[in-house]
Design a protein around this motif. Structure first.
Motif, PDB file in Angstrom:
ATOM      1  N   LYS A   1       5.764 -47.135  -0.015  1.00  0.00           N
ATOM      2  CA  LYS A   1       5.229 -48.545  -0.375  1.00  0.00           C
ATOM      3  C   LYS A   1       3.826 -48.049  -1.281  1.00  0.00           C
ATOM      4  CE  LYS A   1       4.661 -52.229   1.785  1.00  0.00           C
ATOM      5  NZ  LYS A   1       4.298 -53.251   2.647  1.00  0.00           N
ATOM      6  N   ALA A   2       3.194 -47.225  -1.080  1.00  0.00           N
ATOM      7  CA  ALA A   2       1.939 -46.814  -1.826  1.00  0.00           C
ATOM      8  C   ALA A   2       2.283 -46.389  -3.100  1.00  0.00           C
ATOM      9  CB  ALA A   2       1.071 -46.080  -1.175  1.00  0.00           C
TER      10      ALA A   2
ATOM     11  N   THR B   1       3.852 -44.623   2.771  1.00  0.00           N
ATOM     12  CA  THR B   1       3.959 -43.665   1.888  1.00  0.00           C
ATOM     13  C   THR B   1       4.982 -44.155   0.575  1.00  0.00           C
ATOM     14  OG1 THR B   1       3.532 -41.835   3.277  1.00  0.00           O
ATOM     15  CG2 THR B   1       4.400 -41.360   0.732  1.00  0.00           C
TER      16      THR B   1
ATOM     17  N   GLY C   1      -1.959 -52.136   4.736  1.00  0.00           N
ATOM     18  CA  GLY C   1      -1.315 -51.105   3.464  1.00  0.00           C
ATOM     19  C   GLY C   1      -1.012 -52.151   2.536  1.00  0.00           C
ATOM     20  N   VAL C   2      -0.767 -51.524   1.339  1.00  0.00           N
ATOM     21  CA  VAL C   2      -0.709 -52.404   0.034  1.00  0.00           C
ATOM     22  C   VAL C   2       0.379 -53.352   0.350  1.00  0.00           C
ATOM     23  CG1 VAL C   2       0.599 -50.802  -0.892  1.00  0.00           C
ATOM     24  CG2 VAL C   2      -0.531 -52.444  -2.372  1.00  0.00           C
TER      25      VAL C   2
ATOM     26  N   GLY D   1       1.703 -48.417  -6.464  1.00  0.00           N
ATOM     27  CA  GLY D   1       1.273 -47.856  -7.493  1.00  0.00           C
ATOM     28  C   GLY D   1       1.627 -47.722  -8.967  1.00  0.00           C
TER      29      GLY D   1
END
Length: 389
Positions: A380-381, A378, A335-336, A385
């Protein structure tokens, strides 16, 4: 950060609420010391339909652990203990500790349990709820986790064998509760008194405590558990009957605190700032740098290794520091994020992470055991972003 992209967060979290996957959620982001997102969605109390507010109180469970660990490190800075000290030096109930061996046998520890091992869940202790070993059963039969106070908790725990040789593997456990007892033994204060005097008071964390005050009960809501048979969230803890209101057990350094999103953001911002917030210093910068590196290889040496499958949610590319999980390889973690990011969460779904590279903090508060949505990933994304500089 892009305000337009930050506006993506609300509809996603609102959809979770509308679909019945979350009852309520408060989400908060700060970057470079400035709050850039702070919203609430859904209900505080599923029974009454009372709306969630930004200052609602949440059971943060294991997000208590970084605070307790930091308290011990404050005393370490003051020369009151060493991380390599045997725990039995401060808590004599562990002086005759034995380790569970084959066939129900008991063997002597190869090396003593240390303070650092407690901080990294490599102490040999367990929780008694994630397995059904002979040691797990003794935790349950001995009512360890429902002890009335920390002295009784340590007394009961000291009579039960260790599940593993100290310093040989990561195993999530009551280790941080033992650290809470260590705070009391070394400071001469109760854990709650130490927290209030040394951390919560100075940081103006006025809504963080072990028991809900009577005048704040209206801000404390229901907790929930997912029922796979009905595919619904059911109330599992009502405010008025909750142990967090009518406390009958010890002050748990591993999972006993209540807090708000804003209070936990204050704690997290202090940590990201290197131990200081609004001119108040809680702990040293170098101490926090030490806490947020992976300690497991140094503790294990040739004595053991970390396996990511030993803890739910503990993913590849991740190590463990003192009170925090630490991302060493974001690609492996899936994950990012950034190398050196650190985080933890609570059993009722609360999460936080601190990214020193991006100077980013995320806090999400919900009250759901056994969460079925990928909330951390979710959120974190959505947060990363919105970074456009």
């Amino acid at each position: 950060m892009s305000s337009e992209r930050l506006e993506r967060i609300g509809p996603v979290l609102q959809r979770y609420v509308d679909e019945g996957q979350l009852v309520g959620v408060v989400s908060m982001l700060a970057r470079r010391g400035e709050v850039v997102h702070f919203e609430e969605f859904g209900n505080l109390n599923k029974n009454t339909g009372q709306a969630l507010e930004k200052d609602s109180l949440f059971r943060i469970y294991s997000m208590t652990k970084p605070i307790t660990t930091l308290a011990v490190m404050m005393m370490y800075e003051e020369g009151k203990l060493q991380l390599t000290d045997p725990v039995e030096r401060y808590l004599p109930a562990f002086a005759n500790a034995r380790v569970a061996g084959p066939g129900g046998s008991l063997v002597a520890p190869d090396r003593p349990m240390t303070v650092q091992m407690l901080m990294t869940h490599s102490s040999g202790l367990t929780y008694g709820v994630f397995g059904d070993t002979m040691v797990d059963r003794q935790y349950r039969d001995g009512n360890v986790m429902v002890s009335p106070d920390l002295d009784t908790f340590i007394e009961r725990l000291g009579q039960i064998p260790l599940q593993y040789q100290p310093g040989t593997r990561f195993h999530y456990s009551v280790s941080t509760d033992v650290l809470g007892a260590l705070v009391e033994a070394v400071s001469g204060q109760s854990l709650g008194e130490f927290f209030q005097q040394r951390i919560f008071g100075p940081l103006e964390m006025d809504d963080t405590f072990f028991q809900v005050p009577a005048d704040k009960l209206n801000r404390f809501g229901t907790n929930h558990t997912y029922n796979p048979q009905s595919d619904t969230l059911e109330v599992s803890d009502n405010p008025n009957a909750s142990n967090f209101v009518n406390r009958q057990t010890f002050e748990s350094g591993g999972g006993g605190l209540l807090s708000t999103a804003e209070d936990y953001m204050k704690f997290s911002q202090m940590v990201l700032n290197g131990g200081e917030l609004d001119g108040v210093r809680i702990i040293g910068k170098k101490t926090l740098e030490y806490m947020t590196q992976n300690h497991l290889p140094g503790i294990f040496g040739d004595n053991g290794q970390h396996s990511p499958d030993t803890l739910p949610g503990f993913v590849d590319g991740t190590g463990f520091g003192l009170g925090f999980a630490v991302i060493e390889d974001p690609a492996a973690a899936g994950g990012v994020g950034s190398e050196g990011e650190y985080y933890w969460g609570g059993a009722a779904g609360t999460i936080f992470w601190i990214d020193p590279v991006e100077e980013l903090i995320g806090v999400v508060m919900i009250q759901h055991m056994n969460v079925q949505v990928p909330l951390r990933a979710t959120f974190k994304a959505l947060a990363y972003g919105a970074i456009v500089d």
